[in-house]
Scaffold this motif. Sequence first.
Motif, PDB file in Angstrom:
ATOM      1  N   GLU A 134     -16.365  23.522 -18.146  1.00  0.00           N
ATOM      2  CA  GLU A 134     -16.466  22.242 -17.456  1.00  0.00           C
ATOM      3  C   GLU A 134     -17.714  21.541 -17.959  1.00  0.00           C
ATOM      4  O   GLU A 134     -18.828  22.016 -17.734  1.00  0.00           O
ATOM      5  CB  GLU A 134     -16.565  22.419 -15.942  1.00  0.00           C
ATOM      6  CG  GLU A 134     -15.281  22.812 -15.283  1.00  0.00           C
ATOM      7  CD  GLU A 134     -15.375  22.851 -13.762  1.00  0.00           C
ATOM      8  OE1 GLU A 134     -16.442  22.533 -13.192  1.00  0.00           O
ATOM      9  OE2 GLU A 134     -14.359  23.208 -13.148  1.00  0.00           O
ATOM     10  N   LEU A 135     -17.509  20.422 -18.663  1.00  0.00           N
ATOM     11  CA  LEU A 135     -18.621  19.577 -19.087  1.00  0.00           C
ATOM     12  C   LEU A 135     -18.757  18.462 -18.069  1.00  0.00           C
ATOM     13  O   LEU A 135     -17.798  17.716 -17.843  1.00  0.00           O
ATOM     14  CB  LEU A 135     -18.353  18.931 -20.444  1.00  0.00           C
ATOM     15  CG  LEU A 135     -18.381  19.747 -21.705  1.00  0.00           C
ATOM     16  CD1 LEU A 135     -18.130  18.840 -22.909  1.00  0.00           C
ATOM     17  CD2 LEU A 135     -19.689  20.458 -21.870  1.00  0.00           C
ATOM     18  N   THR A 136     -19.905  18.339 -17.462  1.00  0.00           N
ATOM     19  CA  THR A 136     -20.185  17.198 -16.602  1.00  0.00           C
ATOM     20  C   THR A 136     -21.007  16.230 -17.435  1.00  0.00           C
ATOM     21  O   THR A 136     -22.086  16.584 -17.912  1.00  0.00           O
ATOM     22  CB  THR A 136     -20.957  17.626 -15.339  1.00  0.00           C
ATOM     23  OG1 THR A 136     -20.162  18.590 -14.634  1.00  0.00           O
ATOM     24  CG2 THR A 136     -21.230  16.437 -14.439  1.00  0.00           C
ATOM     25  N   VAL A 137     -20.464  15.023 -17.646  1.00  0.00           N
ATOM     26  CA  VAL A 137     -21.090  14.065 -18.554  1.00  0.00           C
ATOM     27  C   VAL A 137     -21.520  12.803 -17.807  1.00  0.00           C
ATOM     28  O   VAL A 137     -20.823  12.341 -16.907  1.00  0.00           O
ATOM     29  CB  VAL A 137     -20.163  13.704 -19.734  1.00  0.00           C
ATOM     30  CG1 VAL A 137     -19.865  14.921 -20.584  1.00  0.00           C
ATOM     31  CG2 VAL A 137     -18.861  13.081 -19.255  1.00  0.00           C
ATOM     32  N   THR A 138     -22.680  12.279 -18.188  1.00  0.00           N
ATOM     33  CA  THR A 138     -23.194  11.021 -17.658  1.00  0.00           C
ATOM     34  C   THR A 138     -23.959  10.315 -18.764  1.00  0.00           C
ATOM     35  O   THR A 138     -24.206  10.894 -19.832  1.00  0.00           O
ATOM     36  CB  THR A 138     -24.165  11.224 -16.471  1.00  0.00           C
ATOM     37  OG1 THR A 138     -25.273  12.004 -16.910  1.00  0.00           O
ATOM     38  CG2 THR A 138     -23.489  11.880 -15.292  1.00  0.00           C
ATOM     39  N   LYS A 139     -24.355   9.080 -18.484  1.00  0.00           N
ATOM     40  CA  LYS A 139     -25.256   8.385 -19.410  1.00  0.00           C
ATOM     41  C   LYS A 139     -26.484   7.934 -18.654  1.00  0.00           C
ATOM     42  O   LYS A 139     -26.434   7.736 -17.435  1.00  0.00           O
ATOM     43  CB  LYS A 139     -24.565   7.209 -20.100  1.00  0.00           C
ATOM     44  CG  LYS A 139     -24.300   6.008 -19.242  1.00  0.00           C
ATOM     45  CD  LYS A 139     -23.743   4.858 -20.080  1.00  0.00           C
ATOM     46  CE  LYS A 139     -23.618   3.612 -19.242  1.00  0.00           C
ATOM     47  NZ  LYS A 139     -23.273   2.459 -20.053  1.00  0.00           N
ATOM     48  N   ASP A 140     -27.587   7.799 -19.367  1.00  0.00           N
ATOM     49  CA  ASP A 140     -28.814   7.367 -18.702  1.00  0.00           C
ATOM     50  C   ASP A 140     -29.227   5.964 -19.116  1.00  0.00           C
ATOM     51  O   ASP A 140     -30.345   5.562 -18.905  1.00  0.00           O
ATOM     52  CB  ASP A 140     -29.944   8.378 -18.909  1.00  0.00           C
ATOM     53  CG  ASP A 140     -30.467   8.408 -20.331  1.00  0.00           C
ATOM     54  OD1 ASP A 140     -29.912   7.721 -21.202  1.00  0.00           O
ATOM     55  OD2 ASP A 140     -31.446   9.136 -20.581  1.00  0.00           O
ATOM     56  N   THR A 141     -28.292   5.213 -19.696  1.00  0.00           N
ATOM     57  CA  THR A 141     -28.567   3.824 -20.038  1.00  0.00           C
ATOM     58  C   THR A 141     -27.837   2.929 -19.052  1.00  0.00           C
ATOM     59  O   THR A 141     -26.823   3.311 -18.479  1.00  0.00           O
ATOM     60  CB  THR A 141     -28.104   3.493 -21.473  1.00  0.00           C
ATOM     61  OG1 THR A 141     -26.712   3.769 -21.570  1.00  0.00           O
ATOM     62  CG2 THR A 141     -28.862   4.302 -22.496  1.00  0.00           C
ATOM     63  N   LEU A 142     -28.336   1.723 -18.870  1.00  0.00           N
ATOM     64  CA  LEU A 142     -27.717   0.800 -17.924  1.00  0.00           C
ATOM     65  C   LEU A 142     -26.676  -0.098 -18.578  1.00  0.00           C
ATOM     66  O   LEU A 142     -25.601  -0.305 -18.026  1.00  0.00           O
ATOM     67  CB  LEU A 142     -28.785  -0.066 -17.249  1.00  0.00           C
ATOM     68  CG  LEU A 142     -29.753   0.676 -16.333  1.00  0.00           C
ATOM     69  CD1 LEU A 142     -30.834  -0.267 -15.838  1.00  0.00           C
ATOM     70  CD2 LEU A 142     -29.018   1.302 -15.176  1.00  0.00           C
ATOM     71  N   ILE A 143     -26.964  -0.618 -19.734  1.00  0.00           N
ATOM     72  CA  ILE A 143     -26.105  -1.643 -20.325  1.00  0.00           C
ATOM     73  C   ILE A 143     -25.326  -1.137 -21.534  1.00  0.00           C
ATOM     74  O   ILE A 143     -24.138  -1.391 -21.658  1.00  0.00           O
ATOM     75  CB  ILE A 143     -26.946  -2.879 -20.722  1.00  0.00           C
ATOM     76  CG1 ILE A 143     -27.585  -3.473 -19.459  1.00  0.00           C
ATOM     77  CG2 ILE A 143     -26.098  -3.909 -21.448  1.00  0.00           C
ATOM     78  CD1 ILE A 143     -28.580  -4.559 -19.737  1.00  0.00           C
ATOM     79  N   VAL A 144     -25.966  -0.419 -22.423  1.00  0.00           N
ATOM     80  CA  VAL A 144     -25.339  -0.010 -23.680  1.00  0.00           C
ATOM     81  C   VAL A 144     -24.194   0.969 -23.412  1.00  0.00           C
ATOM     82  O   VAL A 144     -24.389   1.996 -22.762  1.00  0.00           O
ATOM     83  CB  VAL A 144     -26.373   0.637 -24.629  1.00  0.00           C
ATOM     84  CG1 VAL A 144     -25.721   1.103 -25.923  1.00  0.00           C
ATOM     85  CG2 VAL A 144     -27.510  -0.340 -24.918  1.00  0.00           C
ATOM     86  N   PRO A 145     -22.985   0.673 -23.905  1.00  0.00           N
ATOM     87  CA  PRO A 145     -21.861   1.598 -23.697  1.00  0.00           C
ATOM     88  C   PRO A 145     -21.948   2.799 -24.635  1.00  0.00           C
ATOM     89  O   PRO A 145     -22.381   2.680 -25.776  1.00  0.00           O
ATOM     90  CB  PRO A 145     -20.637   0.736 -24.027  1.00  0.00           C
ATOM     91  CG  PRO A 145     -21.144  -0.283 -24.990  1.00  0.00           C
ATOM     92  CD  PRO A 145     -22.580  -0.543 -24.611  1.00  0.00           C
ATOM     93  N   HIS A 146     -21.539   3.955 -24.112  1.00  0.00           N
ATOM     94  CA  HIS A 146     -21.483   5.183 -24.897  1.00  0.00           C
ATOM     95  C   HIS A 146     -20.224   5.946 -24.515  1.00  0.00           C
ATOM     96  O   HIS A 146     -19.675   5.767 -23.435  1.00  0.00           O
ATOM     97  CB  HIS A 146     -22.698   6.080 -24.637  1.00  0.00           C
ATOM     98  CG  HIS A 146     -23.993   5.502 -25.097  1.00  0.00           C
ATOM     99  ND1 HIS A 146     -24.290   5.275 -26.425  1.00  0.00           N
ATOM    100  CD2 HIS A 146     -25.084   5.097 -24.400  1.00  0.00           C
ATOM    101  CE1 HIS A 146     -25.500   4.760 -26.526  1.00  0.00           C
ATOM    102  NE2 HIS A 146     -26.006   4.642 -25.308  1.00  0.00           N
ATOM    103  N   ASP A 147     -19.782   6.800 -25.412  1.00  0.00           N
ATOM    104  CA  ASP A 147     -18.693   7.717 -25.099  1.00  0.00           C
ATOM    105  C   ASP A 147     -19.013   9.073 -25.702  1.00  0.00           C
ATOM    106  O   ASP A 147     -20.020   9.236 -26.384  1.00  0.00           O
ATOM    107  CB  ASP A 147     -17.329   7.185 -25.564  1.00  0.00           C
ATOM    108  CG  ASP A 147     -17.236   6.949 -27.069  1.00  0.00           C
ATOM    109  OD1 ASP A 147     -18.037   7.525 -27.845  1.00  0.00           O
ATOM    110  OD2 ASP A 147     -16.339   6.202 -27.490  1.00  0.00           O
TER     111      ASP A 147
END
Length: 135
Positions: free
Chosen positions: A62-75
Amino acid sequence: MKRNLLLAVLLLICSVVAVPAAEQDEFRAMIDKDGVQRVTVVGGDFYFHPSHIVVKVNVPVELTVTKDTLIVPHDINVHAPEAGIDFKVELSREPQVIRFTPTKTGRYPMYCDKKFLFFPSHREEGMEGVIEVVE
């Protein structure tokens, strides 16, 4: 006495910071009591943390994924269907869980394939890593 303690703490912090990033950024997943390997991955501006994930073959992940940027999109992308790992997930500030069971040992690239206009892709800027499947 307090001065010596403060100096010792500062030296300890500096020694941790001085460790090369590659050594700090490997994560070896442990198998929880329920038989699942759990890993949390954070995507930011041109990085994944951790960027090197080591998991065991034939054990659910189980990978729990998040991003720590507000505007820039990531995948986050991994395309290794031959190994039971195949996903593309848009990262958000809210945690998302990706589930898979790796069926073949090897090293499989994970990366962000976002690109803005004529700029280099996020992967070309260094937003990549590896999922390593071991016995």
